[in-house]
Each structure stands twice: as structure tokens, then as C-alpha cells.
Design a protein around this motif. Structure first.
Motif, short mmCIF file in Angstrom:
data_model
loop_
_atom_site.label_atom_id
_atom_site.label_comp_id
_atom_site.label_asym_id
_atom_site.label_seq_id
_atom_site.Cartn_x
_atom_site.Cartn_y
_atom_site.Cartn_z
N PHE A 49 -4.22 3.67 10.53
CA PHE A 49 -2.68 3.21 10.35
C PHE A 49 -2.43 2.33 11.58
CE2 PHE A 49 -2.28 6.67 7.08
CZ PHE A 49 -1.73 5.89 6.12
N HIS A 94 3.40 6.72 -0.13
CA HIS A 94 2.96 5.75 0.87
C HIS A 94 3.46 4.66 1.62
CE1 HIS A 94 -0.41 3.37 2.77
NE2 HIS A 94 -1.11 4.56 2.70
N GLY A 98 -3.56 9.75 5.15
CA GLY A 98 -3.45 8.71 4.42
C GLY A 98 -4.79 8.43 3.49
N GLU A 99 -4.95 7.48 2.85
CA GLU A 99 -6.17 7.52 1.86
C GLU A 99 -7.24 6.79 2.59
OE1 GLU A 99 -4.26 4.82 -1.12
OE2 GLU A 99 -6.19 3.53 -0.83
N ALA A 100 -7.35 5.61 2.98
CA ALA A 100 -8.35 4.96 3.64
C ALA A 100 -8.01 3.61 4.61
CB ALA A 100 -9.37 4.31 2.37
N ALA A 133 1.44 -0.75 7.26
CA ALA A 133 1.82 0.58 6.74
C ALA A 133 2.17 1.61 8.23
CB ALA A 133 0.99 0.97 6.03
N GLY A 148 -7.76 0.26 6.00
CA GLY A 148 -7.56 -1.12 5.61
C GLY A 148 -8.26 -2.04 6.32
N1 URA Z 1 -3.41 3.05 4.50
C1 URA Z 1 -3.98 4.12 4.52
O1 URA Z 1 -3.93 5.12 3.75
N2 URA Z 1 -4.61 4.46 5.78
C2 URA Z 1 -4.42 3.60 6.81
O2 URA Z 1 -5.11 3.89 7.68
C3 URA Z 1 -3.90 2.34 6.77
C4 URA Z 1 -3.30 2.04 5.60
#
Ligand code: URA
Length: 295
Positions: A148, A255, A134-136, A152, A138
Motif C-alpha cells: 500500500f 478496497h 489487502g490482496e496483493a 490506494a 501492485g
Molecule cells: N492493493 C492491495 O490490495 N495491496 C497493496 O499493497 C496495494 C494495492
């Protein structure tokens, strides 16, 4: 325009940019909502134009199209060069533990944390065939220190179980190890390319250790983090395609946050078709029922 309205519109703009990076190509806005926006803009400019007897110092002029609004991030700390990672001798588990400690103690990651936030390292099976990126983190993730784990994440868990796997059998990580700071009271700021470039060696080292058969990039920001920024790349065009990262096949898909927001079976099916391709690549059994999800 009042600074408050400008701030709200900037927040909307930022959110729309984020949707686009996750794959959204079209946004439907009710005419009644558009009318509310027009009225708010009209009212705020009318108030500003009213002559006042005792005037206050004026606000700085709003950004023009040629000087785009800066992202609503606090002045970003300058980042050092990306870290160089030399994994120690040892078995996979001990190398992973070493790497985890290194990331959790990374001074740059620490310096960029939100108050109470935690650095987030990947989780899962270090021998996994399947690596989700994933990106980052939250808000939920920076609180728990795990990728995650919010809404999501709940959808990602469902996708994984639809594939006949459990979360613990896969490896889940983000390009970024900290949640990008921003000044808005809600939402997330997509990481900048510099931030992602800084964290990339940590992600690469995890991929080197796991040696997955397939990486799944979740959303456009993850794709930019892995493959570099390309202004011409559109999620609508590249999703469902195979790319490669460090010689590992990379499936690009939407995503989970985008899937949640969109909610249509059409988008769910598109993601599911991507997962069917992944299942074929890693030679997971596929039942007729699985083939037919969301048709
Ligand atoms: N979205 C992401 O890209 N990563 C996470 O860890 C949570 C939500």
C-alpha cells in the motif's frame, strides 16, 4: 472477432471481475460508449467475414460462454504445498525479523516475481491493535517492496489518519507476497485462490505475532484469501459485517481502489461506518466530527 479486439474485451472483462470482487455491484455505461463497442465488434466481424483469395491460417476460435476465457496470466507455475511455519524462540521483534527473512527468501515467491519486482512483506507496528489486510502488491508495491504505497495506499493512509492514528501505529499486509504476473500491459491480475492459499501461512504467522484486536479485510479478494472462496459471497452483502479469522474479529470493508474509482460520498461513508465500528471495537476515542464524516 479480431484477436486485438478480443484481447481488449478480455482485459475489460477481467477489470470488471476485479471491480466486482472489490465490491462494485453496478456499472453505468454511457449509451454512446456502448455504441462504440457495438460498432467495433460489427466492424471486426465484417472484416473477418470478407472472403479472401489467399487465406491465412485461421485464428483459434474465440472462447464460448461454456469455455470461459482463461485469465490473461502467463502459464502459472505449479505451486508447491503451502509452507509450514514454525516460529523460533525469542521476542516478538526477533520472531518477526525471522519471518520477514523467511518470506523474502521464499523460493516460490521469488520464482513468481515479475522482472525487477520485489517480494512484499507486511509493515508497521508489530504490537498494533489494528491489522489491515489487502490482496496483493501492485506495481508501486512490488517496486518498493512495501504494501500500500501507491494511490490506494495514499487513501488507506487518509482513512487511518481519519481514525486518529498514523500508518506506523497499525500493521499493513497483503494475503499475497508477490504481484501476480499477467500479460496485459497495464493493471493488476487478482490472485488465484491457489496463490492465496500458498501465501496464507505467511499472513497467518504475521497475525499470530501481532495479535491485533481487529483485522480489516480490504475488498472481496482479501476476504476470499482469509476466509476461503465462497461463490455466493457478495461484497454488497458482507461489507460492514464482523467475521472472524483465527479467533480475531474481522471487519469486511471495500478496497480503497474501489473507493477511489467510485468516488461517491455514499461509498466513502460506508467505509467510514465500518471504520467507526472498528474504532469502537478497539476503544479508540471518537469525536462528533469523526462520527459525522461524509454525512
Ligand atoms: N492493493 C492491495 O490490495 N495491496 C497493496 O499493497 C496495494 C494495492
Amino acid at each position: 472477432m479480431s484477436s486485438q479486439l478480443g484481447e481488449h474485451l478480455r482485459a475489460v472483462e477481467e477489470e470488471l471481475r476485479r471491480w466486482r470482487s472489490e465490491g462494485e455491484c453496478t456499472v453505468h455505461v454511457l449509451e454512446s460508449s456502448m455504441e462504440l463497442v457495438r460498432a467495433a465488434v460489427r466492424d471486426s466481424t465484417a472484416v473477418e467475414k470478407k472472403p479472401t483469395s489467399a487465406s491465412f491460417p485461421s485464428e483459434p476460435s474465440p472462447p464460448t460462454p461454456s469455455s470461459p476465457a482463461p485469465p490473461s496470466a502467463p502459464a502459472l507455475k505449479e505451486l508447491p504445498s503451502p509452507p509450514e511455519i514454525e516460529l523460533p524462540e525469542g521476542d516478538r521483534a526477533s520472531k518477526m525479523e525471522w519471518l520477514r527473512d523467511r518470506v523474502l527468501d521464499c523460493p516460490t515467491c521469488q520464482a513468481n516475481l515479475n522482472p525487477q519486482g520485489k517480494v512484499v512483506f507486511g509493515v508497521g507496528n508489530p504490537d498494533a491493535d489494528l491489522f489491515f489486510c489487502g490482496e496483493a502488491p501492485g506495481a508501486d508495491e512490488e517496486t518498493k517492496g512495501e504494501p500500500f504505497v501507491g494511490k490506494a495506499g495514499a487513501l488507506l493512509d487518509k482513512i487511518i489518519s481519519g481514525m486518529g492514528l498514523q500508518r506506523e501505529q497499525t500493521y499493513i499486509a497483503n494475503v499475497m507476497n508477490w504481484r501476480p504476473q499477467h500479460d496485459n500491459p497495464y493493471g493488476n491480475r487478482p490472485p488465484t485462490q491457489d496463490e492465496m492459499n500458498f501465501c496464507l501461512p505467511y499472513l497467518k504467522a504475521q497475525i499470530t505475532l501481532v495479535q491485533p484486536k481487529v483485522i480489516v479485510a480490504l475488498g472481496g479478494t482479501a476476504v476470499s484469501g482469509l476466509l476461503g472462496h465462497d461463490p455466493n459471497r457478495r461484497m454488497g452483502d458482507v461489507r460492514g459485517n464482523w467475521a472472524e479469522f483465527e479467533k480475531v474479529p474481522l471487519m469486511i470493508t471495500f478496497h480503497p481502489s474501489y473507493v477511489l474509482r467510485n468516488g461517491s460520498d455514499k461509498i466513502k461513508r460506508m467505509v467510514w461506518e465500518d471504520m467507526l465500528q472498528v474504532m469502537e471495537k478497539i476503544e479508540l476515542p471518537i469525536s462528533d466530527r469523526q462520527r459525522g464524516f461524509f454525512t
